[in-house]
Design a protein around this motif. Structure first.
Motif, mmCIF file in Angstrom:
data_model
loop_
_atom_site.group_PDB
_atom_site.id
_atom_site.type_symbol
_atom_site.label_atom_id
_atom_site.label_comp_id
_atom_site.label_asym_id
_atom_site.label_seq_id
_atom_site.Cartn_x
_atom_site.Cartn_y
_atom_site.Cartn_z
ATOM 1 N N TYR A 1 0.821 -1.148 -0.122
ATOM 2 C CA TYR A 1 0.109 0.126 -0.044
ATOM 3 C C TYR A 1 0.715 1.261 -0.005
ATOM 4 O O TYR A 1 2.076 1.226 0.548
ATOM 5 C CB TYR A 1 -1.068 -0.231 1.285
ATOM 6 C CG TYR A 1 -1.831 -1.191 1.398
ATOM 7 C CD1 TYR A 1 -2.857 -1.424 0.731
ATOM 8 C CD2 TYR A 1 -1.275 -2.231 2.102
ATOM 9 C CE1 TYR A 1 -3.767 -2.385 0.507
ATOM 10 C CE2 TYR A 1 -2.145 -3.367 2.095
ATOM 11 C CZ TYR A 1 -3.330 -3.732 1.328
ATOM 12 O OH TYR A 1 -4.126 -4.587 1.486
ATOM 13 N N GLN A 2 0.302 2.309 -0.473
ATOM 14 C CA GLN A 2 1.111 3.678 -0.659
ATOM 15 C C GLN A 2 1.709 3.868 0.576
ATOM 16 O O GLN A 2 2.777 4.575 0.751
ATOM 17 C CB GLN A 2 0.156 4.728 -1.259
ATOM 18 C CG GLN A 2 0.885 5.953 -1.667
ATOM 19 C CD GLN A 2 2.031 5.728 -2.574
ATOM 20 O OE1 GLN A 2 2.013 4.922 -3.377
ATOM 21 N NE2 GLN A 2 3.148 6.542 -2.205
ATOM 22 N N ASP A 3 0.667 4.036 1.676
ATOM 23 C CA ASP A 3 1.328 4.271 3.136
ATOM 24 C C ASP A 3 2.505 3.427 3.482
ATOM 25 O O ASP A 3 2.982 3.831 4.692
ATOM 26 C CB ASP A 3 0.218 4.436 3.970
ATOM 27 C CG ASP A 3 -0.756 3.339 4.450
ATOM 28 O OD1 ASP A 3 -0.329 2.337 3.833
ATOM 29 O OD2 ASP A 3 -1.429 3.277 5.308
ATOM 30 N N GLU A 4 2.855 2.628 3.005
ATOM 31 C CA GLU A 4 3.884 1.570 3.528
ATOM 32 C C GLU A 4 5.152 1.864 2.733
ATOM 33 O O GLU A 4 6.336 1.230 3.132
ATOM 34 C CB GLU A 4 3.611 0.059 3.426
ATOM 35 C CG GLU A 4 2.317 -0.319 4.192
ATOM 36 C CD GLU A 4 2.046 -1.670 3.825
ATOM 37 O OE1 GLU A 4 2.452 -2.434 2.963
ATOM 38 O OE2 GLU A 4 1.213 -2.190 4.416
ATOM 39 N N TYR A 5 5.251 2.990 1.881
ATOM 40 C CA TYR A 5 6.437 3.455 1.356
ATOM 41 C C TYR A 5 7.183 4.341 2.176
ATOM 42 O O TYR A 5 7.355 5.614 2.300
ATOM 43 C CB TYR A 5 6.290 4.185 -0.109
ATOM 44 C CG TYR A 5 5.959 3.245 -1.201
ATOM 45 C CD1 TYR A 5 6.992 2.662 -1.885
ATOM 46 C CD2 TYR A 5 4.557 2.737 -1.395
ATOM 47 C CE1 TYR A 5 6.915 1.997 -2.941
ATOM 48 C CE2 TYR A 5 4.754 1.804 -2.556
ATOM 49 C CZ TYR A 5 5.690 1.458 -3.291
ATOM 50 O OH TYR A 5 5.725 0.640 -4.243
ATOM 51 N N ASN A 6 7.702 3.674 3.508
ATOM 52 C CA ASN A 6 8.603 4.429 4.420
ATOM 53 C C ASN A 6 9.606 3.684 4.849
ATOM 54 O O ASN A 6 9.371 2.232 5.106
ATOM 55 C CB ASN A 6 7.343 4.361 5.716
ATOM 56 C CG ASN A 6 8.161 5.417 6.736
ATOM 57 O OD1 ASN A 6 9.129 5.568 6.809
ATOM 58 N ND2 ASN A 6 7.093 6.030 7.523
ATOM 59 N N LEU A 7 10.711 4.074 4.964
ATOM 60 C CA LEU A 7 12.023 3.190 5.652
ATOM 61 C C LEU A 7 11.801 3.398 6.941
ATOM 62 O O LEU A 7 12.378 2.493 7.610
ATOM 63 C CB LEU A 7 13.186 3.879 5.060
ATOM 64 C CG LEU A 7 13.581 3.859 3.407
ATOM 65 C CD1 LEU A 7 14.920 4.540 2.823
ATOM 66 C CD2 LEU A 7 13.507 2.240 3.320
ATOM 67 N N GLY A 8 11.604 4.365 7.695
ATOM 68 C CA GLY A 8 11.755 4.476 9.129
ATOM 69 C C GLY A 8 12.284 5.816 9.434
ATOM 70 O O GLY A 8 12.386 6.832 8.713
ATOM 71 N N ASP A 9 13.000 5.979 10.668
ATOM 72 C CA ASP A 9 13.344 6.954 11.459
ATOM 73 C C ASP A 9 15.037 6.649 11.642
ATOM 74 O O ASP A 9 15.076 5.766 12.315
ATOM 75 C CB ASP A 9 12.782 7.312 12.547
ATOM 76 C CG ASP A 9 11.158 7.687 12.200
ATOM 77 O OD1 ASP A 9 10.791 8.121 11.166
ATOM 78 O OD2 ASP A 9 10.277 7.300 13.298
ATOM 79 N N ILE A 10 15.636 7.646 11.555
ATOM 80 C CA ILE A 10 16.886 7.843 11.870
ATOM 81 C C ILE A 10 17.374 8.917 12.752
ATOM 82 O O ILE A 10 17.219 10.227 12.427
ATOM 83 C CB ILE A 10 17.941 7.631 10.801
ATOM 84 C CG1 ILE A 10 17.906 6.409 10.021
ATOM 85 C CG2 ILE A 10 19.313 7.704 10.908
ATOM 86 C CD1 ILE A 10 18.616 6.731 8.509
ATOM 87 N N PHE A 11 17.705 8.509 14.003
ATOM 88 C CA PHE A 11 18.370 9.598 14.938
ATOM 89 C C PHE A 11 19.758 9.854 14.862
ATOM 90 O O PHE A 11 20.576 8.968 14.980
ATOM 91 C CB PHE A 11 17.929 9.360 16.431
ATOM 92 C CG PHE A 11 16.240 9.326 16.505
ATOM 93 C CD1 PHE A 11 15.995 10.685 17.340
ATOM 94 C CD2 PHE A 11 15.417 8.388 16.246
ATOM 95 C CE1 PHE A 11 14.558 10.773 17.610
ATOM 96 C CE2 PHE A 11 14.051 8.656 16.680
ATOM 97 C CZ PHE A 11 13.752 9.809 17.059
#
Length: 154
Positions: free
Chosen positions: A82-92
């Protein structure tokens, strides 16, 4: 897709445009430009808190990654349904920690920040390492596999 950069620290002056340009270049080279990514720049105090909470280590560090896709095999690019799953995540990014290390080792802060961002992306893609030597081998292999002509603006 979107690259969000938040600077939540005041310890080190930070030019986000430089970090944005190099991060966009990394995403292009690695074939990840269609994925959202968040880079959050923090000071030692916040990084120490995060590191203690999520890794049980009460010390500041250079990078912590929180992947959107949890069980990727090393090097696999996510295959969202799904389109809203095109996310790698967060890098601090522990910019205060990184800056201090650069001062000690006489290295360019923005170059090291770019390499540290790559380090974080590798973790988002399922790469793990136990030692610094393993990390260097992983990052070198990843870059050589994905690009014969890597140029990051300095």
């Amino acid at each position: 897709m979107t690259l969000v950069i938040k600077n939540l620290q005041r310890a080190v002056p930070l030019r986000r445009a430089w970090l944005r340009r190099d991060s966009q270049t990394l995403r292009q080279i690695l074939g990840l430009a269609r994925f959202d990514l968040a880079l959050i720049c923090v000071d030692d105090q916040r990084m120490q808190s995060l590191n203690g909470r999520y890794r049980g280590q009460e010390t500041a560090t250079d990078v912590l990654s929180f992947p959107f896709h949890q069980d990727l095999r090393a090097g696999d690019i996510p295959k969202p349904l799904y389109q809203d799953e095109y996310n790698l995540g967060d890098i601090f990014l522990g910019v205060e920690y990184i800056y201090r290390q650069c001062q000690i080792q006489r290295q360019d802060f923005y170059s090291v920040l770019t390499v540290t961002t790559l380090h974080g992306i590798c973790h988002l893609l399922g790469y793990r390492h136990s030692t610094e030597a393993e990390w260097k081998q992983t990052s070198l292999s990843l870059l050589l596999q994905d690009s014969e002509d890597l140029t990051i603006n300095q």
